[in-house]
Write a protein that holds these residues in place. Structure first.
Motif, PDB file in Angstrom:
ATOM      1  N   LYS A 153       0.800  -1.229   0.000  1.00  0.00           N
ATOM      2  CA  LYS A 153       0.000   0.000   0.000  1.00  0.00           C
ATOM      3  C   LYS A 153       0.832   1.279   0.000  1.00  0.00           C
ATOM      4  O   LYS A 153       0.395   2.290  -0.533  1.00  0.00           O
ATOM      5  N   GLU A 154       2.010   1.241   0.608  1.00  0.00           N
ATOM      6  CA  GLU A 154       2.842   2.443   0.737  1.00  0.00           C
ATOM      7  C   GLU A 154       4.010   2.359  -0.246  1.00  0.00           C
ATOM      8  O   GLU A 154       4.965   1.626  -0.033  1.00  0.00           O
ATOM      9  N   GLU A 155       3.930   3.156  -1.317  1.00  0.00           N
ATOM     10  CA  GLU A 155       4.787   2.991  -2.485  1.00  0.00           C
ATOM     11  C   GLU A 155       6.276   3.244  -2.277  1.00  0.00           C
ATOM     12  O   GLU A 155       7.081   2.794  -3.077  1.00  0.00           O
ATOM     13  N   ASP A 156       6.689   3.932  -1.231  1.00  0.00           N
ATOM     14  CA  ASP A 156       8.107   4.196  -1.019  1.00  0.00           C
ATOM     15  C   ASP A 156       8.765   3.219  -0.039  1.00  0.00           C
ATOM     16  O   ASP A 156       9.959   3.297   0.204  1.00  0.00           O
ATOM     17  N   LYS A 157       7.984   2.299   0.520  1.00  0.00           N
ATOM     18  CA  LYS A 157       8.522   1.316   1.453  1.00  0.00           C
ATOM     19  C   LYS A 157       8.907   0.046   0.706  1.00  0.00           C
ATOM     20  O   LYS A 157       8.123  -0.502  -0.065  1.00  0.00           O
ATOM     21  N   VAL A 158      10.153  -0.421   0.977  1.00  0.00           N
ATOM     22  CA  VAL A 158      10.689  -1.590   0.281  1.00  0.00           C
ATOM     23  C   VAL A 158      11.466  -2.447   1.272  1.00  0.00           C
ATOM     24  O   VAL A 158      12.208  -1.920   2.113  1.00  0.00           O
ATOM     25  N   LEU A 159      11.297  -3.767   1.179  1.00  0.00           N
ATOM     26  CA  LEU A 159      12.130  -4.714   1.919  1.00  0.00           C
ATOM     27  C   LEU A 159      13.159  -5.295   0.962  1.00  0.00           C
ATOM     28  O   LEU A 159      12.847  -5.553  -0.211  1.00  0.00           O
ATOM     29  N   ALA A 160      14.372  -5.517   1.467  1.00  0.00           N
ATOM     30  CA  ALA A 160      15.413  -6.185   0.683  1.00  0.00           C
ATOM     31  C   ALA A 160      15.868  -7.415   1.455  1.00  0.00           C
ATOM     32  O   ALA A 160      16.265  -7.312   2.619  1.00  0.00           O
ATOM     33  N   TYR A 161      15.793  -8.562   0.804  1.00  0.00           N
ATOM     34  CA  TYR A 161      16.315  -9.795   1.389  1.00  0.00           C
ATOM     35  C   TYR A 161      17.662 -10.055   0.726  1.00  0.00           C
ATOM     36  O   TYR A 161      17.783 -10.017  -0.499  1.00  0.00           O
ATOM     37  N   THR A 162      18.696 -10.305   1.531  1.00  0.00           N
ATOM     38  CA  THR A 162      20.043 -10.479   0.986  1.00  0.00           C
ATOM     39  C   THR A 162      20.411 -11.951   0.862  1.00  0.00           C
ATOM     40  O   THR A 162      19.789 -12.820   1.488  1.00  0.00           O
ATOM     41  N   LYS A 163      21.446 -12.186   0.112  1.00  0.00           N
ATOM     42  CA  LYS A 163      21.953 -13.547  -0.076  1.00  0.00           C
ATOM     43  C   LYS A 163      22.536 -14.108   1.221  1.00  0.00           C
ATOM     44  O   LYS A 163      22.713 -15.305   1.355  1.00  0.00           O
ATOM     45  N   GLY A 165      20.952 -13.792   4.111  1.00  0.00           N
ATOM     46  CA  GLY A 165      19.839 -14.028   5.016  1.00  0.00           C
ATOM     47  C   GLY A 165      19.482 -12.846   5.901  1.00  0.00           C
ATOM     48  O   GLY A 165      18.910 -13.015   6.974  1.00  0.00           O
ATOM     49  N   LYS A 166      19.811 -11.638   5.459  1.00  0.00           N
ATOM     50  CA  LYS A 166      19.464 -10.429   6.213  1.00  0.00           C
ATOM     51  C   LYS A 166      18.310  -9.718   5.516  1.00  0.00           C
ATOM     52  O   LYS A 166      18.154  -9.810   4.308  1.00  0.00           O
ATOM     53  N   VAL A 167      17.531  -8.977   6.316  1.00  0.00           N
ATOM     54  CA  VAL A 167      16.431  -8.186   5.769  1.00  0.00           C
ATOM     55  C   VAL A 167      16.686  -6.720   6.110  1.00  0.00           C
ATOM     56  O   VAL A 167      16.907  -6.376   7.275  1.00  0.00           O
ATOM     57  N   TYR A 168      16.661  -5.901   5.069  1.00  0.00           N
ATOM     58  CA  TYR A 168      16.798  -4.456   5.217  1.00  0.00           C
ATOM     59  C   TYR A 168      15.471  -3.812   4.842  1.00  0.00           C
ATOM     60  O   TYR A 168      14.712  -4.357   4.042  1.00  0.00           O
ATOM     61  N   VAL A 169      15.212  -2.615   5.404  1.00  0.00           N
ATOM     62  CA  VAL A 169      13.994  -1.879   5.072  1.00  0.00           C
ATOM     63  C   VAL A 169      14.381  -0.471   4.629  1.00  0.00           C
ATOM     64  O   VAL A 169      15.328   0.118   5.149  1.00  0.00           O
ATOM     65  N   SER A 170      13.645   0.027   3.653  1.00  0.00           N
ATOM     66  CA  SER A 170      13.790   1.405   3.203  1.00  0.00           C
ATOM     67  C   SER A 170      12.408   2.040   3.198  1.00  0.00           C
ATOM     68  O   SER A 170      11.435   1.421   2.771  1.00  0.00           O
ATOM     69  N   ILE A 171      12.336   3.281   3.662  1.00  0.00           N
ATOM     70  CA  ILE A 171      11.052   3.994   3.636  1.00  0.00           C
ATOM     71  C   ILE A 171      11.083   5.150   2.637  1.00  0.00           C
ATOM     72  O   ILE A 171      10.145   5.928   2.551  1.00  0.00           O
ATOM     73  N   ASP A 172      12.195   5.242   1.865  1.00  0.00           N
ATOM     74  CA  ASP A 172      12.345   6.328   0.896  1.00  0.00           C
ATOM     75  C   ASP A 172      12.720   5.805  -0.497  1.00  0.00           C
ATOM     76  O   ASP A 172      13.545   6.372  -1.180  1.00  0.00           O
TER      77      ASP A 172
END
Length: 168
Positions: free
Chosen positions: A123-133, A135-142
């Motif tokens: 629903k919120e177009e600038d929020k993104v999750l990144a899953y790394t090789k 096994g870490k998860v990063y979040v971006s809100i921009d």
């Protein structure tokens, strides 16, 4: 089934026209009979069309630097927002190329991790999750400009966004 009309020639579109269209160098229309072999070459490139494939423009993300596009992601709530995941030719680092204008322009954003997959918020177009090789998860809100490490030792099957009012 009848093929659509080729706008450049006024005739029915052929398989050859479609191939030309998909691989057309900048400012060349399907059905163009002029020799453009000096422009095309054998390099693989990324092409962009804003008119449903009638005219293509070659994207030059990093002039003079070989850019490998590993994957691309389109925001489900705003199709103008696109993120390309790119590796250097020697796979030593990754960058994101971020577009907010349907791919007409991209801004390079270096990152310090290797993306396996990205996941836009539903629903919120600038929020993104990144899953790394790793096994870490990063979040971006921009939209991928800044990233915060959210969690380590995560399995890929357990990556999702929780939506308020939908998920408990």
């Amino acid at each position: 089934s009848k093929q659509p009309e080729n706008k450049a020639t006024g005739k029915e579109t052929t398989k050859e026209d479609m191939e030309t269209s998909r691989n057309a160098p900048p400012s060349i229309r399907p059905g163009d009979t002029e020799d453009h072999s000096a422009i095309g070459g054998n390099a693989i490139a990324l092409w962009w069309s804003s008119d449903f494939g009638t005219l293509y423009t070659k994207l030059n993300l990093q002039p003079g630097i070989a850019t490998v596009i590993d994957n691309f992601y389109i925001c489900p709530t705003n199709k103008k927002k696109i993120i390309l995941v790119s590796s250097s030719h020697n796979d030593r680092d990754q960058s994101l190329f971020i577009s907010t204008d349907e791919g007409a322009t991209f801004q390079k954003q270096p990152i310090t991790f290797f993306v396996e997959t990205l996941l836009f918020h539903p629903k919120e177009e600038d929020k993104v999750l990144a899953y790394t090789k790793e096994g870490k998860v990063y979040v971006s809100i921009d939209l991928g400009k800044k990233w915060i490490l959210l969690q380590e030792r995560v399995s890929k099957d357990h990556i999702f966004w929780a939506v308020a009012g939908v998920d408990g």
